[in-house]
Design a protein around this motif. Structure first.
Motif, PDB file in Angstrom:
ATOM      1  N   GLY A  83       4.885  10.118   7.083  1.00  0.00           N
ATOM      2  CA  GLY A  83       4.348  10.091   8.445  1.00  0.00           C
ATOM      3  C   GLY A  83       3.299  11.173   8.657  1.00  0.00           C
ATOM      4  O   GLY A  83       2.247  10.920   9.252  1.00  0.00           O
ATOM      5  N   ARG A  85       1.523  12.534   6.306  1.00  0.00           N
ATOM      6  CA  ARG A  85       0.379  12.121   5.487  1.00  0.00           C
ATOM      7  C   ARG A  85      -0.451  11.064   6.217  1.00  0.00           C
ATOM      8  O   ARG A  85      -1.680  11.065   6.152  1.00  0.00           O
ATOM      9  CB  ARG A  85       0.867  11.602   4.144  1.00  0.00           C
ATOM     10  N   ALA A  86       0.213  10.171   6.937  1.00  0.00           N
ATOM     11  CA  ALA A  86      -0.488   9.121   7.672  1.00  0.00           C
ATOM     12  C   ALA A  86      -1.406   9.703   8.751  1.00  0.00           C
ATOM     13  O   ALA A  86      -2.414   9.087   9.102  1.00  0.00           O
ATOM     14  CB  ALA A  86       0.507   8.155   8.291  1.00  0.00           C
ATOM     15  N   THR A  89      -4.533  10.326   6.669  1.00  0.00           N
ATOM     16  CA  THR A  89      -5.122   9.169   5.981  1.00  0.00           C
ATOM     17  C   THR A  89      -5.325   7.977   6.901  1.00  0.00           C
ATOM     18  O   THR A  89      -6.068   7.066   6.568  1.00  0.00           O
ATOM     19  CB  THR A  89      -4.236   8.720   4.795  1.00  0.00           C
ATOM     20  N   GLY A  90      -4.640   7.975   8.026  1.00  0.00           N
ATOM     21  CA  GLY A  90      -4.780   6.879   8.972  1.00  0.00           C
ATOM     22  C   GLY A  90      -3.749   5.783   8.825  1.00  0.00           C
ATOM     23  O   GLY A  90      -3.476   5.063   9.772  1.00  0.00           O
ATOM     24  N   GLU A  91      -3.170   5.648   7.626  1.00  0.00           N
ATOM     25  CA  GLU A  91      -2.164   4.600   7.426  1.00  0.00           C
ATOM     26  C   GLU A  91      -1.373   4.875   6.157  1.00  0.00           C
ATOM     27  O   GLU A  91      -1.788   5.654   5.310  1.00  0.00           O
ATOM     28  CB  GLU A  91      -2.826   3.228   7.327  1.00  0.00           C
ATOM     29  N   ILE A  92      -0.252   4.206   6.061  1.00  0.00           N
ATOM     30  CA  ILE A  92       0.557   4.233   4.847  1.00  0.00           C
ATOM     31  C   ILE A  92       0.835   2.776   4.479  1.00  0.00           C
ATOM     32  O   ILE A  92       1.685   2.123   5.095  1.00  0.00           O
ATOM     33  CB  ILE A  92       1.892   5.004   5.051  1.00  0.00           C
ATOM     34  N   PRO A  93       0.113   2.247   3.497  1.00  0.00           N
ATOM     35  CA  PRO A  93       0.358   0.866   3.080  1.00  0.00           C
ATOM     36  C   PRO A  93       1.787   0.701   2.553  1.00  0.00           C
ATOM     37  O   PRO A  93       2.341   1.625   1.940  1.00  0.00           O
ATOM     38  CB  PRO A  93      -0.660   0.627   1.975  1.00  0.00           C
ATOM     39  N   LEU A  94       2.372  -0.451   2.784  1.00  0.00           N
ATOM     40  CA  LEU A  94       3.742  -0.716   2.356  1.00  0.00           C
ATOM     41  C   LEU A  94       3.951  -0.457   0.864  1.00  0.00           C
ATOM     42  O   LEU A  94       4.949   0.171   0.500  1.00  0.00           O
ATOM     43  CB  LEU A  94       4.163  -2.137   2.727  1.00  0.00           C
TER      44      LEU A  94
END
Length: 124
Positions: A83, A85-86, A89-94
């Motif tokens: 979270g 990190r997101a 980076t803006g998102e955390i891909p599955l």
């Protein structure tokens, strides 16, 4: 063995996770950059770990107790690190979430199993 050995081993495993990820994606620049990649996981692991008393040595006399304590910390800290990190980076891909959970599980539980095994042998 003492809690500082355990703590340093945890930090090494989380750093190794970040290093393996960077190397596998040709993103490695330097060791300090890798520390930046690992930082969200390390910070959350330490903060939640210390608040939860994860470095109390009585948790490392047997595998069952170690597994329970580590699993609880892992289930909270690694997603929280993702979270954080997101935020940058803006998102955390599955797929990244899944690989992160599996990789950190293997590294941390392998290290901590070795720690308990050595600790038991030294105290026998």
């Amino acid at each position: 063995m003492n809690k500082w050995v355990l703590l340093i081993g945890d930090l090494v495993m989380l750093y190794l996770f970040a290093l393996i990820g960077e190397l596998s994606h040709n993103k490695f620049t330097n060791p300090l950059g890798t520390l930046g990649t690992a930082a969200p996981f390390i910070i959350v692991w330490l903060v939640i770990g210390f608040l939860a008393g994860i470095y109390k040595m009585e948790h490392y006399n047997n595998f069952g107790t170690m597994f329970k304590k580590t699993a609880l910390l892992w289930l909270i800290a690694i997603p929280a690190g993702l979270g954080i990190r997101a935020l940058s980076t803006g998102e955390i891909p599955l797929p990244f979430f899944i690989v992160t959970m599996i990789s950190t599980f293997i590294l941390l539980f392998l290290w901590r199993t070795i720690y308990v095994w050595v600790n038991k042998r030294r105290n026998a």
